[in-house]
Design a protein around this motif. Sequence first.
Motif, PDB file in Angstrom:
ATOM      1  N   GLN A  74      -2.531 -19.753 -27.827  1.00 60.80           N
ATOM      2  CA  GLN A  74      -3.517 -18.690 -27.900  1.00 60.80           C
ATOM      3  C   GLN A  74      -4.444 -18.689 -26.694  1.00 60.80           C
ATOM      4  OE1 GLN A  74      -5.680 -19.408 -31.501  1.00 60.80           O
ATOM      5  NE2 GLN A  74      -7.190 -20.693 -30.528  1.00 60.80           N
ATOM      6  N   MET A  75      -4.907 -17.504 -26.333  1.00 57.54           N
ATOM      7  CA  MET A  75      -5.924 -17.350 -25.298  1.00 57.54           C
ATOM      8  C   MET A  75      -7.267 -17.049 -25.971  1.00 57.54           C
ATOM      9  SD  MET A  75      -4.565 -17.725 -22.270  1.00 57.54           S
ATOM     10  CE  MET A  75      -5.211 -16.751 -20.965  1.00 57.54           C
ATOM     11  N   ILE A  76      -7.247 -16.129 -26.932  1.00 60.92           N
ATOM     12  CA  ILE A  76      -8.472 -15.783 -27.659  1.00 60.92           C
ATOM     13  C   ILE A  76      -8.275 -16.083 -29.143  1.00 60.92           C
ATOM     14  CG2 ILE A  76     -10.064 -13.930 -28.299  1.00 60.92           C
ATOM     15  CD1 ILE A  76      -9.390 -12.616 -25.618  1.00 60.92           C
ATOM     16  N   ALA A  77      -7.427 -15.307 -29.810  1.00 60.46           N
ATOM     17  CA  ALA A  77      -7.227 -15.496 -31.248  1.00 60.46           C
ATOM     18  C   ALA A  77      -5.781 -15.782 -31.619  1.00 60.46           C
ATOM     19  CB  ALA A  77      -7.715 -14.265 -32.009  1.00 60.46           C
ATOM     20  N   GLY A  78      -4.868 -15.710 -30.668  1.00 61.85           N
ATOM     21  CA  GLY A  78      -3.464 -15.984 -30.956  1.00 61.85           C
ATOM     22  C   GLY A  78      -2.669 -14.776 -31.407  1.00 61.85           C
TER      23      GLY A  78
ATOM     24  N   ASP B 133       8.152 -11.581 -24.357  1.00 62.25           N
ATOM     25  CA  ASP B 133       7.329 -12.557 -23.646  1.00 62.25           C
ATOM     26  C   ASP B 133       5.854 -12.319 -23.967  1.00 62.25           C
ATOM     27  OD1 ASP B 133       6.564 -14.574 -21.903  1.00 62.25           O
ATOM     28  OD2 ASP B 133       6.639 -13.276 -20.136  1.00 62.25           O
ATOM     29  N   VAL B 134       5.124 -13.391 -24.170  1.00 62.18           N
ATOM     30  CA  VAL B 134       3.709 -13.315 -24.549  1.00 62.18           C
ATOM     31  C   VAL B 134       2.898 -12.627 -23.454  1.00 62.18           C
ATOM     32  CG1 VAL B 134       1.695 -14.695 -25.132  1.00 62.18           C
ATOM     33  CG2 VAL B 134       3.927 -15.377 -25.951  1.00 62.18           C
ATOM     34  N   THR B 135       3.237 -12.858 -22.209  1.00 63.94           N
ATOM     35  CA  THR B 135       2.510 -12.250 -21.091  1.00 63.94           C
ATOM     36  C   THR B 135       2.614 -10.729 -21.142  1.00 63.94           C
ATOM     37  OG1 THR B 135       3.039 -14.191 -19.769  1.00 63.94           O
ATOM     38  CG2 THR B 135       2.260 -12.257 -18.594  1.00 63.94           C
ATOM     39  N   ILE B 136       3.760 -10.209 -21.503  1.00 61.84           N
ATOM     40  CA  ILE B 136       3.930  -8.760 -21.611  1.00 61.84           C
ATOM     41  C   ILE B 136       3.027  -8.201 -22.708  1.00 61.84           C
ATOM     42  CG2 ILE B 136       5.579  -6.933 -22.229  1.00 61.84           C
ATOM     43  CD1 ILE B 136       7.713  -8.638 -20.821  1.00 61.84           C
ATOM     44  N   MET B 137       2.936  -8.900 -23.831  1.00 61.53           N
ATOM     45  CA  MET B 137       2.064  -8.448 -24.917  1.00 61.53           C
ATOM     46  C   MET B 137       0.599  -8.445 -24.467  1.00 61.53           C
ATOM     47  SD  MET B 137       4.038  -7.622 -27.363  1.00 61.53           S
ATOM     48  CE  MET B 137       2.774  -7.267 -28.555  1.00 61.53           C
ATOM     49  N   ARG B 138       0.197  -9.476 -23.739  1.00 60.84           N
ATOM     50  CA  ARG B 138      -1.193  -9.551 -23.271  1.00 60.84           C
ATOM     51  C   ARG B 138      -1.490  -8.427 -22.285  1.00 60.84           C
ATOM     52  NH1 ARG B 138      -0.646 -15.985 -22.776  1.00 60.84           N
ATOM     53  NH2 ARG B 138      -1.229 -16.473 -24.927  1.00 60.84           N
ATOM     54  N   ILE B 139      -0.571  -8.180 -21.365  1.00 65.15           N
ATOM     55  CA  ILE B 139      -0.757  -7.100 -20.392  1.00 65.15           C
ATOM     56  C   ILE B 139      -0.829  -5.758 -21.104  1.00 65.15           C
ATOM     57  CG2 ILE B 139       0.378  -5.846 -18.518  1.00 65.15           C
ATOM     58  CD1 ILE B 139       1.391  -8.586 -17.514  1.00 65.15           C
ATOM     59  N   LEU B 140       0.005  -5.554 -22.107  1.00 66.20           N
ATOM     60  CA  LEU B 140       0.007  -4.310 -22.873  1.00 66.20           C
ATOM     61  C   LEU B 140      -1.355  -4.065 -23.526  1.00 66.20           C
ATOM     62  CD1 LEU B 140       1.747  -1.935 -23.984  1.00 66.20           C
ATOM     63  CD2 LEU B 140       2.209  -3.400 -25.942  1.00 66.20           C
TER      64      LEU B 140
END
Length: 72
Positions: free
Chosen positions: A12-16, A28-35
């Motif tokens: 997690q970065m903030i809340a997971g 990929d988790v990075t794609i979700m975060r960028i979205l």
Amino acid sequence: MERKLYKDPGNQMIAGVCSGLGNYLGVDVTIMRILFVVMALLGGPGLLIYIILAIIMKKPPSEYEVEQEDRF
């Protein structure tokens, strides 16, 4: 086996939320975060959706809880 949507406290970065969604969807988790960031910056509902998901999504059950469920 039934797939369930949980937060991912190990990545997690903030809340997971993004890592949990990425794991569930196989993205990929990075794609979700960028979205989510792009949606928030472009005036979309990204931040609101993230907050709602952070409240609604559950943490994964601990090993003890899983063991207890398997007994019954």
